[in-house]
Motif scaffolding. Structure first.
Motif, PDB file in Angstrom:
ATOM      1  N   VAL A  10       3.970 -23.289  17.768  1.00 16.20           N
ATOM      2  CA  VAL A  10       2.963 -22.261  17.514  1.00 16.20           C
ATOM      3  C   VAL A  10       3.149 -21.670  16.127  1.00 16.20           C
ATOM      4  CG1 VAL A  10       2.554 -21.641  19.914  1.00 16.20           C
ATOM      5  CG2 VAL A  10       4.383 -20.535  18.684  1.00 16.20           C
ATOM      6  N   GLU A  11       2.045 -21.212  15.569  1.00 19.99           N
ATOM      7  CA  GLU A  11       2.070 -20.504  14.288  1.00 19.99           C
ATOM      8  C   GLU A  11       1.536 -19.106  14.558  1.00 19.99           C
ATOM      9  OE1 GLU A  11       0.995 -22.418  10.400  1.00 19.99           O
ATOM     10  OE2 GLU A  11      -0.669 -20.998  10.570  1.00 19.99           O
ATOM     11  N   PHE A  12       2.162 -18.112  13.939  1.00 20.27           N
ATOM     12  CA  PHE A  12       1.723 -16.733  14.134  1.00 20.27           C
ATOM     13  C   PHE A  12       2.125 -15.918  12.915  1.00 20.27           C
ATOM     14  CE2 PHE A  12       5.903 -17.306  15.892  1.00 20.27           C
ATOM     15  CZ  PHE A  12       6.622 -16.183  15.531  1.00 20.27           C
ATOM     16  N   PRO A  20       3.032  -9.493  16.494  1.00 15.44           N
ATOM     17  CA  PRO A  20       2.538 -10.861  16.306  1.00 15.44           C
ATOM     18  C   PRO A  20       1.015 -10.911  16.453  1.00 15.44           C
ATOM     19  CG  PRO A  20       3.627 -10.646  18.441  1.00 15.44           C
ATOM     20  CD  PRO A  20       3.774  -9.339  17.733  1.00 15.44           C
ATOM     21  N   VAL A  23      -2.010 -15.810  16.722  1.00 18.51           N
ATOM     22  CA  VAL A  23      -1.172 -16.814  17.379  1.00 18.51           C
ATOM     23  C   VAL A  23      -2.011 -18.055  17.644  1.00 18.51           C
ATOM     24  CG1 VAL A  23       0.366 -17.255  19.310  1.00 18.51           C
ATOM     25  CG2 VAL A  23       0.085 -14.921  18.474  1.00 18.51           C
ATOM     26  N   GLU A  24      -1.496 -19.214  17.248  1.00 23.14           N
ATOM     27  CA  GLU A  24      -2.262 -20.454  17.321  1.00 23.14           C
ATOM     28  C   GLU A  24      -1.332 -21.612  17.690  1.00 23.14           C
ATOM     29  OE1 GLU A  24      -4.441 -23.029  13.897  1.00 23.14           O
ATOM     30  OE2 GLU A  24      -4.698 -20.869  13.806  1.00 23.14           O
ATOM     31  N   LEU A  38       1.959 -19.469  23.948  1.00 27.81           N
ATOM     32  CA  LEU A  38       1.076 -18.380  23.510  1.00 27.81           C
ATOM     33  C   LEU A  38       1.482 -17.062  24.176  1.00 27.81           C
ATOM     34  CD1 LEU A  38      -2.514 -19.952  23.590  1.00 27.81           C
ATOM     35  CD2 LEU A  38      -1.149 -19.359  21.581  1.00 27.81           C
ATOM     36  N   ILE A  41       4.845 -15.639  22.732  1.00 25.63           N
ATOM     37  CA  ILE A  41       4.724 -15.020  21.408  1.00 25.63           C
ATOM     38  C   ILE A  41       3.963 -13.693  21.506  1.00 25.63           C
ATOM     39  CG2 ILE A  41       3.814 -15.278  19.066  1.00 25.63           C
ATOM     40  CD1 ILE A  41       6.247 -17.113  19.752  1.00 25.63           C
ATOM     41  N   ARG A  42       2.869 -13.681  22.239  1.00 27.03           N
ATOM     42  CA  ARG A  42       2.054 -12.462  22.336  1.00 27.03           C
ATOM     43  C   ARG A  42       2.795 -11.317  23.008  1.00 27.03           C
ATOM     44  NH1 ARG A  42      -3.263 -15.852  23.929  1.00 27.03           N
ATOM     45  NH2 ARG A  42      -4.016 -16.192  21.816  1.00 27.03           N
ATOM     46  N   THR A  60       3.933 -15.187   7.875  1.00 25.36           N
ATOM     47  CA  THR A  60       3.554 -16.225   8.823  1.00 25.36           C
ATOM     48  C   THR A  60       4.757 -17.090   9.182  1.00 25.36           C
ATOM     49  OG1 THR A  60       1.295 -16.234   7.971  1.00 25.36           O
ATOM     50  CG2 THR A  60       1.996 -18.184   9.199  1.00 25.36           C
TER      51      THR A  60
END
Length: 67
Positions: A10-12, A20, A23-24, A38, A41-42, A60
């Motif tokens: 994931v990228e965030f 964060p 989030v992707e 997801l 991270i969230r 990032t």
């Protein structure tokens, strides 16, 4: 449903408040691993934001999570 198994990248962005955002999923071995990444991270506690010249700035990150 069986145990969660898989991997997701994931990228965030950690914003100026340390939260964060954006989030992707970049890669996932399966849908369940992607959704779990997801959620992970969230729901993270706030980070100490990055700084540049003494001021908070967004940073990032990419992270790979194994389940």
């Amino acid at each position: 449903e069986g145990p969660l198994n898989g991997r997701a990248k994931v990228e965030f962005t950690i914003n100026e408040e340390g939260k964060p955002v954006n989030v992707e999923i970049k890669e996932q071995s399966n849908e369940a691993a992607g959704q779990a990444a997801l959620t992970t991270i969230r729901e993270m506690k706030p980070w100490k934001p990055g700084t540049q010249r003494g001021k908070p700035v967004p940073v990032t990150y990419q992270m790979e999570l194994d389940f």
